[in-house]
Motif scaffolding. Structure first.
Motif, PDB file in Angstrom:
ATOM      1  N   SER A   7      10.241   1.009  24.824  1.00  0.00           N
ATOM      2  CA  SER A   7       9.342   0.044  24.271  1.00  0.00           C
ATOM      3  C   SER A   7       9.717  -0.007  23.026  1.00  0.00           C
ATOM      4  N   ALA A   8       9.319  -1.491  22.264  1.00  0.00           N
ATOM      5  CA  ALA A   8       9.744  -1.700  21.097  1.00  0.00           C
ATOM      6  C   ALA A   8       8.966  -1.877  19.563  1.00  0.00           C
ATOM      7  N   LEU A   9       9.518  -1.584  19.065  1.00  0.00           N
ATOM      8  CA  LEU A   9       8.264  -2.325  17.300  1.00  0.00           C
ATOM      9  C   LEU A   9       9.163  -2.336  16.512  1.00  0.00           C
ATOM     10  N   VAL A  10       8.875  -3.185  16.326  1.00  0.00           N
ATOM     11  CA  VAL A  10       9.470  -4.910  15.526  1.00  0.00           C
ATOM     12  C   VAL A  10       8.711  -4.855  14.199  1.00  0.00           C
ATOM     13  N   VAL A  11       9.326  -4.046  13.361  1.00  0.00           N
ATOM     14  CA  VAL A  11       8.527  -4.668  11.611  1.00  0.00           C
ATOM     15  C   VAL A  11       9.898  -4.789  11.226  1.00  0.00           C
ATOM     16  N   ALA A  12       8.733  -6.098  10.257  1.00  0.00           N
ATOM     17  CA  ALA A  12       9.791  -6.925   9.647  1.00  0.00           C
ATOM     18  C   ALA A  12       9.035  -7.703   8.365  1.00  0.00           C
ATOM     19  N   ARG A  39      11.687  -8.522  24.550  1.00  0.00           N
ATOM     20  CA  ARG A  39      10.750  -9.030  25.252  1.00  0.00           C
ATOM     21  C   ARG A  39      11.358  -9.387  26.508  1.00  0.00           C
ATOM     22  N   ASN A  40      12.327  -9.911  26.875  1.00  0.00           N
ATOM     23  CA  ASN A  40      12.691 -10.965  28.029  1.00  0.00           C
ATOM     24  C   ASN A  40      12.783 -10.231  28.844  1.00  0.00           C
ATOM     25  N   ALA A  41      12.306 -10.247  30.345  1.00  0.00           N
ATOM     26  CA  ALA A  41      12.253  -9.061  31.768  1.00  0.00           C
ATOM     27  C   ALA A  41      14.175  -9.010  31.897  1.00  0.00           C
ATOM     28  N   GLU A  42      14.696 -10.738  32.282  1.00  0.00           N
ATOM     29  CA  GLU A  42      16.154 -10.490  32.481  1.00  0.00           C
ATOM     30  C   GLU A  42      17.010  -9.999  31.488  1.00  0.00           C
ATOM     31  N   ILE A  43      16.445  -9.316  30.473  1.00  0.00           N
ATOM     32  CA  ILE A  43      17.276  -9.131  29.349  1.00  0.00           C
ATOM     33  C   ILE A  43      16.751  -7.546  28.814  1.00  0.00           C
ATOM     34  N   GLY A  44      16.033  -7.108  28.512  1.00  0.00           N
ATOM     35  CA  GLY A  44      16.038  -5.651  27.306  1.00  0.00           C
ATOM     36  C   GLY A  44      14.892  -4.993  28.281  1.00  0.00           C
ATOM     37  N   GLY A  45      13.650  -6.400  28.419  1.00  0.00           N
ATOM     38  CA  GLY A  45      12.693  -5.778  29.558  1.00  0.00           C
ATOM     39  C   GLY A  45      12.284  -4.890  29.056  1.00  0.00           C
ATOM     40  N   LEU A  77      13.004   2.032  20.728  1.00  0.00           N
ATOM     41  CA  LEU A  77      13.199   0.858  19.890  1.00  0.00           C
ATOM     42  C   LEU A  77      12.832   0.799  18.800  1.00  0.00           C
ATOM     43  N   LEU A  78      13.349   1.188  17.244  1.00  0.00           N
ATOM     44  CA  LEU A  78      11.780   0.705  16.310  1.00  0.00           C
ATOM     45  C   LEU A  78      13.233  -0.318  15.797  1.00  0.00           C
ATOM     46  N   HIS A  79      13.002  -1.145  14.713  1.00  0.00           N
ATOM     47  CA  HIS A  79      13.713  -2.414  13.850  1.00  0.00           C
ATOM     48  C   HIS A  79      12.769  -2.610  13.035  1.00  0.00           C
ATOM     49  N   LEU A  80      13.505  -1.699  11.906  1.00  0.00           N
ATOM     50  CA  LEU A  80      13.018  -1.552   9.748  1.00  0.00           C
ATOM     51  C   LEU A  80      13.971  -2.775   9.726  1.00  0.00           C
ATOM     52  N   SER A  81      13.438  -4.339   8.784  1.00  0.00           N
ATOM     53  CA  SER A  81      13.505  -5.339   8.493  1.00  0.00           C
ATOM     54  C   SER A  81      13.091  -5.461   6.774  1.00  0.00           C
ATOM     55  N   CYS A  82      13.438  -4.721   5.868  1.00  0.00           N
ATOM     56  CA  CYS A  82      13.075  -5.027   4.838  1.00  0.00           C
ATOM     57  C   CYS A  82      13.707  -4.566   3.323  1.00  0.00           C
ATOM     58  N   HIS A  83      12.947  -4.670   2.512  1.00  0.00           N
ATOM     59  CA  HIS A  83      13.187  -3.739   0.811  1.00  0.00           C
ATOM     60  C   HIS A  83      13.625  -2.210   1.639  1.00  0.00           C
ATOM     61  N   ARG A 125      15.451   9.373  23.996  1.00  0.00           N
ATOM     62  CA  ARG A 125      16.077   8.712  23.776  1.00  0.00           C
ATOM     63  C   ARG A 125      15.387   7.592  22.852  1.00  0.00           C
ATOM     64  N   ILE A 126      15.940   7.876  21.505  1.00  0.00           N
ATOM     65  CA  ILE A 126      15.657   6.675  20.577  1.00  0.00           C
ATOM     66  C   ILE A 126      16.576   6.083  20.164  1.00  0.00           C
ATOM     67  N   VAL A 127      16.291   4.828  19.613  1.00  0.00           N
ATOM     68  CA  VAL A 127      17.640   3.926  18.744  1.00  0.00           C
ATOM     69  C   VAL A 127      16.586   3.307  17.662  1.00  0.00           C
ATOM     70  N   LEU A 128      16.764   3.371  16.337  1.00  0.00           N
ATOM     71  CA  LEU A 128      16.555   2.968  15.313  1.00  0.00           C
ATOM     72  C   LEU A 128      17.583   2.294  14.355  1.00  0.00           C
ATOM     73  N   PHE A 129      17.097   0.642  14.247  1.00  0.00           N
ATOM     74  CA  PHE A 129      18.166  -0.163  13.562  1.00  0.00           C
ATOM     75  C   PHE A 129      17.405  -0.459  12.259  1.00  0.00           C
ATOM     76  N   LEU A 130      18.152  -0.055  10.963  1.00  0.00           N
ATOM     77  CA  LEU A 130      17.850  -0.382  10.068  1.00  0.00           C
ATOM     78  C   LEU A 130      18.973  -1.303   9.222  1.00  0.00           C
ATOM     79  N   ASP A 131      17.558  -2.822   9.052  1.00  0.00           N
ATOM     80  CA  ASP A 131      18.124  -3.708   8.622  1.00  0.00           C
ATOM     81  C   ASP A 131      17.268  -4.305   7.499  1.00  0.00           C
ATOM     82  N   CYS A 132      18.161  -3.506   6.088  1.00  0.00           N
ATOM     83  CA  CYS A 132      17.229  -3.245   4.309  1.00  0.00           C
ATOM     84  C   CYS A 132      18.589  -3.973   3.752  1.00  0.00           C
TER      85      CYS A 132
END
Length: 307
Positions: A7-12, A39-45, A77-83, A125-132
Motif C-alpha cells: 500500500s502507498a499513500l502519496v501526499v502532495a 500502481r502499475n501491476a507490472e512494476i510496483g503492484g 510506502l508514504l511519500h510526502l512532497s511539500c514545504h 516494512r515501512i518506507v518513507l519518502f520525503l521530497d520537501c
C-alpha cells in the motif's frame, strides 16, 4: 517479493494560503507520476491513494488510517512532497494548503505525528519518502534554538523502516527555474520515477528494485543535476530487503558454461581438448539453453582455435 499487502499513500501539496509559503511547482506532477508507477501491476503492484492539496485535518486522518490495521509483512510506502518547516524549537512540520506559519502545531502535519503513526503500526516494512522544499529564508529566521539538520535519526527512529530524503539538511529540493507554465517534477522524485519505470534502478539485475538500489540510483541522478543537493537515507532495524518494484530491465545473461571458461581459454592444448570433450557431452543436455551454449562455443573453437 515478500507476501503481504502493498500500500502507498502519496501526499502532495503545492499551493498555500499563507503567503509566506511560496507555491511549489513540482508536487502535483510528482504525485501523478509516482502514483502511476507504484500502481502499475507490472512494476510496483501497490494499492495507491493520492492526497493532493487537502487540508491539514484530512491529511492527518489519512495518515492515521494508512498505518492502522496492518500486518507485520505489509509493505507501506508514504511519500510526502511539500514545504518542510522547523519551528524555533527545532520541531519539524510538513505544510498543508491551510498551514499558518504562526500556528504550525495546530495547522500542519508534525513530523512527530507521522512517526507516532508508524510506531503504532504492526507493519515492520515501512518506507518513507520525503521530497520537501525547505524554506531556507524562513528557516534561517527561526534557527534561534533549532539547528539546520532534519534530525531523521531522532524523528523517525523505530523498527522496520527506511527513510529516504531529497535533501540531507535544510538545503532546497531544487525544482529548476522559477515557477512558470506547467509543473516541472522535482529532481528527486523524477529520479525515483525514472528508476522504477525503466528498471534502471535494478542494479544487480535480479529482476527486483530494492529500496537500497532505488536510493543509489536517485542519489546519482540528483547529484549529477544539482551537486549541492544531497539525498539522504536512514535505515532502522530492517530485516532483509524491501523490494519496491519488479524490474522490466532484462536480466544479465547467465554464463551457462562458467565452469568451463578457464579450460576453454587455457594456453595448453590438452586442457582445451578436455574442455571440448565436456562440451560435446553437453550437446545432449536436458537444458536446451546449456546445449545451445555448448554448440556455440564448439563452433567458435572449431573456427578460431588454430593452435
Amino acid at each position: 517479493m515478500t507476501a503481504g499487502r502493498r500500500s502507498a499513500l502519496v501526499v502532495a501539496n503545492d499551493t498555500y494560503d499563507d503567503q509566506r509559503l511560496s507555491r511549489l511547482r513540482a508536487p502535483a506532477t510528482d504525485a501523478e507520476q509516482l502514483a502511476g508507477v507504484l500502481r502499475n501491476a507490472e512494476i510496483g503492484g501497490f494499492e495507491v491513494e493520492v492526497s493532493l492539496n487537502e487540508p491539514e485535518h484530512v491529511v492527518r486522518r489519512k495518515v492515521s488510517s494508512f498505518f492502522d490495521d496492518r500486518g507485520p509483512d505489509d509493505l507501506l510506502l508514504l511519500h510526502l512532497s511539500c514545504h518542510g518547516v522547523k519551528d524555533e524549537d527545532g520541531r519539524l512540520y510538513f505544510a498543508t494548503p491551510d498551514t499558518e506559519i504562526d500556528h504550525l502545531d495546530a495547522t500542519s502535519l508534525p513530523a512527530d505525528y507521522v512517526n507516532r503513526q508508524m510506531t503504532k503500526s504492526r507493519s515492520r516494512r515501512i518506507v518513507l519518502f520525503l521530497d520537501c522544499c525547505y524554506s531556507g529564508a524562513f528557516a534561517r529566521g527561526m534557527m534561534n534554538r533549532g539547528d539546520e539538520r532534519m534530525d531523521i535519526m531522532e524523528r523517525f527512529d523505530g523498527r522496520g523502516r527506511i527513510v529516504l530524503t531529497a535533501s540531507s539538511a535544510m538545503e532546497y529540493s531544487f525544482e529548476g527555474d522559477q515557477l512558470a507554465g506547467q509543473g516541472k517534477p522535482s529532481v528527486f522524485t523524477s529520479a525515483l520515477v525514472e528508476g522504477l519505470a525503466t528498471g534502471e534502478a535494478d542494479r544487480d539485475r535480479d529482476g527486483f528494485v530494492s529500496v537500497d538500489e532505488l536510493y543509489d540510483f536517485a542519489f546519482d541522478r540528483v547529484r549529477t543535476v544539482t551537486p549541492s543537493q544531497t539525498p539522504g537515507k536512514w535505515v532502522f532495524d530492517v530485516q532483509g530487503d524491501f523490494h519496491i518494484a519488479r524490474s522490466n530491465r532484462p536480466p544479465e545473461p547467465v554464463d551457462l558454461l562458467a565452469d568451463l571458461r578457464g579450460a576453454i581459454s587455457s594456453p595448453f592444448a590438452n586442457v582445451r581438448l578436455g574442455a571440448v570433450e565436456e562440451l560435446a557431452a553437453l550437446l545432449d543436455d536436458v537444458d536446451s539453453a546449456r546445449a545451445a551454449a555448448a554448440r556455440m562455443v564448439l563452433d567458435d573453437l572449431a573456427e578460431h582455435d588454430t593452435e
